[in-house]
Design a protein around this motif. Structure first.
Motif, PDB file in Angstrom:
ATOM      1  N   GLY A 322       0.935  -1.549   0.355  1.00  0.00           N
ATOM      2  CA  GLY A 322      -0.130  -0.004  -0.007  1.00  0.00           C
ATOM      3  C   GLY A 322       0.660   1.310   0.294  1.00  0.00           C
ATOM      4  N   ALA A 323       2.747   1.179  -0.061  1.00  0.00           N
ATOM      5  CA  ALA A 323       3.168   2.310   0.316  1.00  0.00           C
ATOM      6  C   ALA A 323       3.026   2.896  -1.673  1.00  0.00           C
ATOM      7  CB  ALA A 323       4.537   2.288   0.536  1.00  0.00           C
ATOM      8  N   CYS A 324       3.353   1.884  -1.896  1.00  0.00           N
ATOM      9  CA  CYS A 324       3.248   2.617  -3.829  1.00  0.00           C
ATOM     10  C   CYS A 324       1.701   2.964  -4.991  1.00  0.00           C
ATOM     11  CB  CYS A 324       3.809   2.093  -4.719  1.00  0.00           C
ATOM     12  SG  CYS A 324       5.841   1.954  -4.106  1.00  0.00           S
ATOM     13  N   ARG A 325       1.999   3.858  -5.945  1.00  0.00           N
ATOM     14  CA  ARG A 325       0.396   4.224  -6.242  1.00  0.00           C
ATOM     15  C   ARG A 325       1.028   2.727  -7.579  1.00  0.00           C
ATOM     16  NH1 ARG A 325      -1.235   6.930 -10.979  1.00  0.00           N
ATOM     17  NH2 ARG A 325      -3.210   8.572 -10.691  1.00  0.00           N
ATOM     18  N   GLY A 326       0.010   1.401  -8.096  1.00  0.00           N
ATOM     19  CA  GLY A 326      -0.574   0.516  -8.319  1.00  0.00           C
ATOM     20  C   GLY A 326       0.780   0.331  -8.845  1.00  0.00           C
ATOM     21  N   THR A 327       0.904  -0.243  -9.672  1.00  0.00           N
ATOM     22  CA  THR A 327       2.400  -1.497 -10.307  1.00  0.00           C
ATOM     23  C   THR A 327       2.260  -0.637 -11.805  1.00  0.00           C
ATOM     24  OG1 THR A 327       0.654  -3.657 -10.470  1.00  0.00           O
ATOM     25  CG2 THR A 327       2.513  -2.673  -8.554  1.00  0.00           C
ATOM     26  N   PRO A 328       2.357   0.058 -12.011  1.00  0.00           N
ATOM     27  CA  PRO A 328       2.817  -0.148 -13.701  1.00  0.00           C
ATOM     28  C   PRO A 328       3.691  -0.273 -15.036  1.00  0.00           C
ATOM     29  CG  PRO A 328       3.679   2.307 -12.325  1.00  0.00           C
ATOM     30  CD  PRO A 328       3.058   1.359 -11.419  1.00  0.00           C
ATOM     31  N   GLU A 329       3.879  -0.840 -15.728  1.00  0.00           N
ATOM     32  CA  GLU A 329       4.409  -1.174 -16.490  1.00  0.00           C
ATOM     33  C   GLU A 329       5.880  -0.074 -16.665  1.00  0.00           C
ATOM     34  OE1 GLU A 329       5.355  -4.088 -20.844  1.00  0.00           O
ATOM     35  OE2 GLU A 329       3.358  -2.495 -19.873  1.00  0.00           O
ATOM     36  N   THR A 330       6.638  -0.966 -16.780  1.00  0.00           N
ATOM     37  CA  THR A 330       8.264  -0.069 -16.829  1.00  0.00           C
ATOM     38  C   THR A 330       8.714   0.186 -18.133  1.00  0.00           C
ATOM     39  OG1 THR A 330       8.915   0.315 -14.877  1.00  0.00           O
ATOM     40  CG2 THR A 330      10.900   1.147 -16.038  1.00  0.00           C
TER      41      THR A 330
END
Length: 950
Positions: A322-330
């Motif tokens: 919960g510490a980051c905003r989602g898991t976007p593709e790099t």
């Protein structure tokens, strides 16, 4: 001018003018116009009360926090206009910053629209998203006081642009600011934009070197704790505007910024030694769209880099749930490890920066601390910082809940908290206990959940009255539209216009009860309007219906009314869909062209060859507009296309003047008996010359821009002269329908050409062709009439609804022909380079808005000509236009959203604002158009006004 749209009726025509009033409200047509203006200002403002009230909670106290500061000083680099994909690009990006990302923590900071400098800095430093009232100050001054990192610091130093740095340094104890002269903020392509950033880096390095000796003026302050250093870097923003963000110049500016960051970092090491007490943050206030603009929710504008390293920062993001905003593709071309990426919302940077120097989050912060960016040393750093964030948000929530319970109308009889907020205070105490027991991970996770619950609770309280207010505002719209509709019905003369009896009594009782409740709840003054207007409109409706002539209604064909309503609503629905996807206008133009072809065939069968030809010509002109709304709004500079559009306008004007004008279609343009020719030849020649001069200016300025050469002041002056003089020349054309409209079209063609970047001037030429065709066709289809007066002598009929619908469609098509909602929200400076390259938000913004409005004035002039030619009452047509526009506004009002992507949010607001304001912004268009058309005769039956001007 706004209130002089209607001509004053002489006493001989008092019967006709009496109908042009709003029965039961006012007997003056001009007061009705002002009345509608005020009413729609209220409707538009309502969206702020319903959806966008200020996020600030005044009076909240700073949270008590027990934090051990890992850093004594915080250095914040804000690279104005830096895109995340450009900074992190492995081949051309910022090499030093990327190396620090690998050794520290990194991700993408997601900004919100409006992606402008001030809102972005407020989020980064204050931890909340901009107060809506800031738009009234052009995002350039603080409309409200709020807490931020510079204000929290013991000492602060800020370098950068005079348009940004003073916003956060002025009036703050212990803050020093250093700004370059505002004349350096020039977006001309000939300028060295990197010099702006080098100015900042040079002075920071020089400052640290000169104050490194013990006993120097700033030495003691520099050696203290809780210091903030803010470096605002404008070069990338200027370079992006001038050259676009994928240009070599933009990436060269990234190299300059990257080298400057390295130099400043080395200067801090030199000044303070390698004491491990300096934390660095590199980010941006906003990015840049592909066309070199920002302001909207385009991903290029909202996705900005975030790199944090130094004291208190994790070495490689050690993620906490919960510490980051989602898991976007790099993207692979970034060459960065996606496992260490941690995206955040822009407001999350403020509590992170405060934690690094041992302060609690700013008092008005709504950001969520990204604990993954923090080091594990000391062991309680993450947990104590997360608890401080939770306590700050909880204090914010509790104060807002107390005020909502006392003031919210929906809480009049009962008040309920968000379900997630039950027993939250006790949970915070429990997590503090766990932290003291050494269970830091559990305390961090629990406090993170509390902080998120507080954010949900704050959003719940923020929208507590939303459903009630939506219902009230829609009731205002509904009763207003009904009042307009009943005022189109024929009425008996001499009826009392002052409401009396039971309706008035009931309205007064309602007003009294509502006023007492609103006063008791300390409601804003606008709430009295929202709740009172429906009752007021209902009084007008009841009073108007009592004066309606029933026998006149019986003569109206319900079938004709039904067909006209279906057609008008189809047009309104088409426009609504066009606001979402401008390609819809292409389909509409194609369908309209097909209908005109069918009309031409029908007229051929009736042996009406003249009108069949006119319908066929309008079909061609309508079809020519269809491709434009399928073209990209990412306008690439194309001088040849601009010049082609100007030449097309000149050709259209010449063809109409030479071939069509002698036909005297509008029966008001006979040959002058004295001169044996038609007047206006000199004015026409001057306007053609003005259009050609515009082409020369465009070619010259664009050539200098491409060559990266400075634009001489003389060329800017010449552009201003042409832009200001061209729209005035139509006033000197003869007051005859066709030559005056040709003159209006050519007058605005020159000014619009100076604003054009690509195909806009060509669109304007095609739009002018369509408008001329429309006027000529409507004239041909007009039934013969013996009328010989300048007054509108006939009453409104259902089929006249087509004029209002056509005007509504063309006025919106004039906007969407070269742009959309996102393009008007963006800040593309290419359109104003021919007038100025000096940064001035208000001047540039005004010029960009003017560019959008110019074609609409031409449409408004054509609309008034059609009404005069057909003897349709202007005032009743305006009522019809209002009804159709308000139907669309209600639909867009319900489509306003505060969730989802920022592009969705910004677009939903813009759609409603554009349609709501269109109802009264049409008045300036009609007023300006009336200036050009006032002297024109009605139905071509008045005496020719002779002139010896030529």
């Amino acid at each position: 001018r706004l209130l002089r749209i209607l001509p004053r009726a002489p006493s001989a025509r008092r019967r006709e003018s009496a109908r042009a009033t709003m029965h039961g409200v006012t007997a003056s047509p001009r007061l009705v116009v002002l009345y509608a203006f005020v009413v729609h200002l209220i409707f538009v403002y309502a969206t702020f009360d319903v959806h966008f009230q200020s996020p600030l909670v005044a009076g909240v106290e700073r949270a008590d926090a027990r934090l051990r500061a890992p850093a004594r000083r915080l250095v914040i680099f804000v690279a104005d206009g830096a895109r995340a994909d450009a900074v992190f690009d492995e081949a051309r990006g910022a090499a030093h910053v990327r190396s620090r990302a690998r050794g520290g923590a990194w991700g993408v900071s997601h900004a919100r629209a409006p992606t402008e400098s001030r809102p972005g800095h407020v989020a980064l430093l204050g931890g909340f998203y901009e107060d809506p009232s800031a738009i009234t100050k052009g995002w350039s001054a603080n409309p409200v006081e709020f807490d931020h990192l510079v204000n929290q610091s013991n000492n602060a130093w800020a370098w950068g642009a005079p348009s940004v740095v003073p916003l956060f340094a002025d009036g703050v104890d212990g803050a020093r600011r250093f700004c370059y002269d505002e004349t350096l903020e020039d977006f001309a392509s000939a300028n060295d934009h990197g010099a702006l950033d080098e100015w900042v880096f040079d002075r920071v390095v020089r400052f640290l070197e000169s104050n490194g000796v013990e006993g120097s003026s700033e030495s003691d302050a520099l050696d203290g704790d809780g210091n903030v250093f803010l470096l605002h870097l404008l070069g990338l923003d200027s370079s992006g505007h001038a050259h676009k963000p994928h240009s070599s110049e933009y990436f060269e500016n990234i190299r300059i910024v990257d080298e400057g960051v390295r130099r400043v970092e080395a200067a801090f090491v030199e000044r303070f030694g390698d004491d491990g007490k300096t934390a660095f943050v590199f980010t941006a206030d906003h990015g840049m769209s592909n066309k070199g603009a920002h302001g909207d929710g385009d991903p290029g504008c909202t996705e900005t880099p975030l790199v944090v390293w130094g004291a208190g920062v994790a070495s490689g993001s050690q993620k906490v749930a919960g510490a980051c905003r989602g898991t976007p593709e790099t993207p692979k071309d970034w060459g960065m490890d996606p496992e260490t990426r941690c995206d955040v919302d822009q407001a999350d940077v403020a509590p992170l920066g405060a934690t690094l120097i041992g302060f609690p989050p700013p008092r008005h912060n709504s950001g969520l601390l990204p604990s993954a960016y923090l080091s594990d040393k000391p062991e309680d750093l993450k947990s104590s910082a997360m608890i401080a964030n939770a306590k700050q948000l909880l204090a914010l929530h509790d104060l807002k809940a107390a005020r909502t319970a006392k003031r919210a109308l929906s809480a009049l009889f009962s008040f309920k908290l968000h379900p997630d907020m039950i027993s939250v205070s006790s949970q915070v105490a429990e997590y503090e206990r766990l932290d003291q027991l050494g269970r830091h991970d559990d305390a961090t996770r629990g406090a993170n959940q509390v902080a998120r619950a507080c954010l949900r609770g704050l959003e719940y309280l923020h929208t507590y009255d939303r459903a009630l207010l939506q219902a009230v505002v829609v009731s205002c719209f509904a009763t207003w539209m009904i009042l307009l509709a009943v005022n189109l019905l024929p009425r008996r003369k001499g009826e009392c216009e002052t409401p009396t009896g039971i309706p008035l009594t009931l309205a007064l009782i309602y007003a009294g009860v509502v006023s007492v409740i609103l006063l008791a709840r300390r409601a804003p003054p606008t709430y009295f309007l929202y709740f009172g207007l429906p009752a007021y409109f209902l009084l007008g409706i009841v009073n108007t219906l009592s004066a309606v002539k029933i026998e006149s209604i019986a003569d109206i064909s319900l079938l004709n009314v039904g067909i006209c309503l279906v057609g008008a609503f189809a047009v309104a629905e088409t426009i609504c869909n066009g606001f979402h996807d401008r390609v819809v206008f292409s389909y509409a133009f194609a369908f309209g062209s097909a209908l005109l072809v069918a009309l031409a065939i029908r007229l051929l069968f009736r042996r009406d060859f003249d009108n069949a030809t006119r319908a066929a010509v309008m079909a061609i002109s309508t079809a020519m507009l269809a491709p434009f709304t399928m073209l990209s709004i990412e306008l690439e500079a194309n001088t040849e296309m601009i010049v082609s559009g100007l030449l097309a306008s000149a050709l259209l004007g010449t063809t109409t003047h030479v071939l069509i004008r002698p036909l005297d279609i509008f029966q008001d343009d006979a040959v002058d008996r004295e001169t044996k020719r038609r007047p206006g030849q000199t004015v026409f020649a001057l306007q053609i010359l003005m259009v050609l001069t515009t082409g020369v200016l465009v070619t010259a300025v664009d050539g200098l821009q491409r060559g990266k050469l400075p634009v001489p002041t003389s060329m800017h002056a010449a552009s201003w002269i042409v832009a200001l003089m061209a729209p005035i020349l139509p006033m000197f054309s003869p007051p005859r329908t066709l030559p005056r409209m040709i003159s209006v079209f050519l007058g605005f063609a020159s000014t619009y050409g100076l604003f054009s970047v690509s195909y806009e001037s060509l669109f304007y030429a095609c739009l002018g062709f369509c408008l001329l065709s429309w006027m000529i066709l409507e004239r041909g289809l007009q039934a013969p009439s013996p009328a010989k007066s300048k007054m509108f002598t006939r009453t409104i009929i259902p089929s006249d609804l087509r004029h209002a619908a056509m005007f509504l469609f063309l006025i919106d098509a004039a906007f969407f022909g070269t742009g959309n909602i996102a393009s008007i929200a963006s800040f593309d400076l290419s359109s104003v380079y021919r007038f100025t390259t000096r940064f001035n938000p208000f001047l540039m913004g005004a010029l960009l808005v003017l560019k959008v409005l110019l074609p609409m004035i031409t449409v408004a002039a054509a609309f008034l000509v059609v009404l005069k030619s057909s003897r349709v009452p202007t005032f009743e047509s305006y009522f019809m236009f209002l009804i159709l526009s308000d139907i669309m506004a209600v639909r867009f009002f319900f489509q306003i959203t505060t969730v989802g992507s920022w592009l969705d949010i910004g677009s939903s607001v813009s759609r409603y604002a554009l349609m709501g304001t269109q109802v009264f912004t049409i008045l300036p268009f009609l007023a300006l158009a009336q200036i050009f058309t006032r002297a024109l005769p009605v139905s071509g039956r008045t005496a020719i006004i002779r002139t010896k001007r030529d």
